[in-house]
Design an enzyme around this catalytic site. Sequence first.
Site, PDB file in Angstrom:
ATOM      1  N   ASP A 129       0.847  -1.193   0.000  1.00 51.84           N
ATOM      2  CA  ASP A 129       0.000   0.000   0.000  1.00 51.84           C
ATOM      3  C   ASP A 129       0.883   1.244   0.000  1.00 51.84           C
ATOM      4  OD1 ASP A 129      -2.311   1.868   1.040  1.00 51.84           O
ATOM      5  OD2 ASP A 129      -3.255  -0.071   0.712  1.00 51.84           O
ATOM      6  N   HIS A 138      -3.417   6.384   3.473  1.00 48.15           N
ATOM      7  CA  HIS A 138      -4.286   5.242   3.153  1.00 48.15           C
ATOM      8  C   HIS A 138      -3.848   3.973   3.875  1.00 48.15           C
ATOM      9  CE1 HIS A 138      -5.840   1.990   0.432  1.00 48.15           C
ATOM     10  NE2 HIS A 138      -6.870   2.792   0.330  1.00 48.15           N
ATOM     11  N   SER A 187     -11.686  -0.772   0.194  1.00 45.52           N
ATOM     12  CA  SER A 187     -10.394  -0.857   0.896  1.00 45.52           C
ATOM     13  C   SER A 187     -10.606  -1.238   2.348  1.00 45.52           C
ATOM     14  CB  SER A 187      -9.680   0.497   0.870  1.00 45.52           C
ATOM     15  OG  SER A 187      -8.807   0.617  -0.192  1.00 45.52           O
TER      16      SER A 187
END
Length: 654
Positions: A235, A273, A467
């Site tokens: 990620d 994120h 996600s």
Amino acid sequence: MRPARRKTAEPALDGSTWTCTAPAADGSSWTREAQAQRGSSWTRTAAILRGSSWTRSAEAVRGSSWTAQAADGSSWTRQAQPVRGSSWTRALPRTVVAGFAALALGAAGSPAFAATTEERPAAAPQPGGTYLIRTDAAHLASVTRAVTRLGGTVLRTMAAVGILEVSLPAGRLAALQHTAGVLGATPDAAVKMAADSYDPATDAHSLVSSTTKLGLRTDSGYGATGKGVDVALVDSGVAPVAGLDGRDKILYGPDLSFESQNRDTRYLDTFGHGTHLAGIIAGHDAGVNASKVASDDPAFLGVAPDARILSVKVADSHGNSDVSQVIAGIDWVVEHAQDKKAGLNVRVLNLSFGTDGAASYLRDPLSQAVEVAWQKGIVVVVSAGNRGSDLGHLTDPAIDPYVVAVAASDENTVAGFSSIGDGTRNPDVTAPGAHIPSLKVPGSYVDSLFGSTASVGGRFIRGSGTSQAAAFVSGMVADMLQASPSMTPDQAKYRLRSTATPFDQVDASAQGAGLVNGKALDPTAPAGSAADVTQTFPASTGDGPLDATRGSFMLVNGQSTLSGDRDIFGHAWDGASLAKQRATGNVWKKGVYNGSAWTGSAWGGSAWGGSAWGGSAWGGSAWGGSAWGSGSWNGSAWGGSAWGGSAWGSSLWD
């Protein structure tokens, strides 16, 4: 470090300005506009990464002012007692990383924390105790020696991010702060939310509520905690903020992103994120026994609070990345999943992104990469995508039939943004994915854009997307593997699907088998026949063109687009040759991937070694948008707005 300097030696008068040079790698400066009047307001504008800018403003009335100390040693004036119902923000040090450090290191009194610990004035004598010391990489060893000379003890070294946890005698902190290479010092105190702030027990979307509702947590604690299981997260990196700062909670694999060449951002999550997802998977506030935690305990705990996170960073502060970087990250995880020197036990791989590539999975190199991981015993959990019915199919690599593709739920149905399958390849299961509060990275891209509307309780930010749903399931699988260590990926997928609860009047193309629940953790759950469990889909050959996988998500550098069969260094991508090497577990060779040195070859104790790149770095990208499976970060739909050039569809950061 250069001290701040004024244009003149005179005090700042009402409406005057002065320029300060911040301790930044690019040497840029920022301007403060000051009003000397008591109770007035001021605005601070600071340059951050890649030339973008942001403004922090504070407005207060009826209050006096005092000086607060910044992590870089500079100071500024804070105004007290804002108007009831309004808000104010303390300006953080000007870089994204410094912004992270001021909060991640537990800075009391920061408006991003509603903390009960009181911030001491800069001139106050410092007591003895435990502190987090932020250093630059070049002086980590000398600062360690200085701690010993001052009568202190180094309790923990987080070399990857340049942080030392130290115990110091009273009156020694000031001397350490003047040691070369020390960038900041913060009391290592547990962060406690103020009594009148966020209460996760009353939030229907919190992890406390969702894990309890789905049977993962009872009044007396978690049934399983993921202990002994490592979850790989390919990620945007992970920042060791409170809740992810426990001993050995985060292990850092290679940084394959464009930020790997900057030691101030290497491994860290400047996008925001990856940290949000890591919190959902395995967040764990200090001092809490997840196996015995009370139902009303406000501590932050992920779905698998005792699992560890192996972070492989592939995206920069705007989410920019190329498919070749993601595939390289997956390949690295597979080849090091059981690395004995590093003590790894990677059984789960979380991939919370997807491209809009429409080609068949049968030649897709990204699909082959996740299939090889699956065959090597790693349960691959993938977000289904945030495109609703727009694409007519799931995103890539969720199109691959072997992996666990996860749709997002909202209340008692499938979220409107969650991608719908084509009737043949549908999501496998659905998991909570709407308005999920998890850990944020102060000063990150997400926080800078959406923190003012999406933050809750100071430490957290709400996110909606597949996600978050995929991260929830990754945590569940870690729990399942703790309870049943010999479980294979096929068995785990069957268990998730066979124990799921279907939503009424929702098509399987949207929800798959239904909403996951705690029955999947029960080792006595029906195992199913070999014919039911074993997946026998045709395997991907992995020799297809990269552009078919990229879809519309291509990196650009000025007028140049990274397209065709070449990686980020411009080297030719021989899909057939790489596919053969991947299948035999021999695609990485001492830090070299596809003919280029992408990273170092050795484990350094807290992170894999870095490597200087000779290739060109690609700037802005369409990948920075919907490729990452988080939908949005505010209270309204952002259809048409872009992150890195790509729209976020109809899903939310709220």
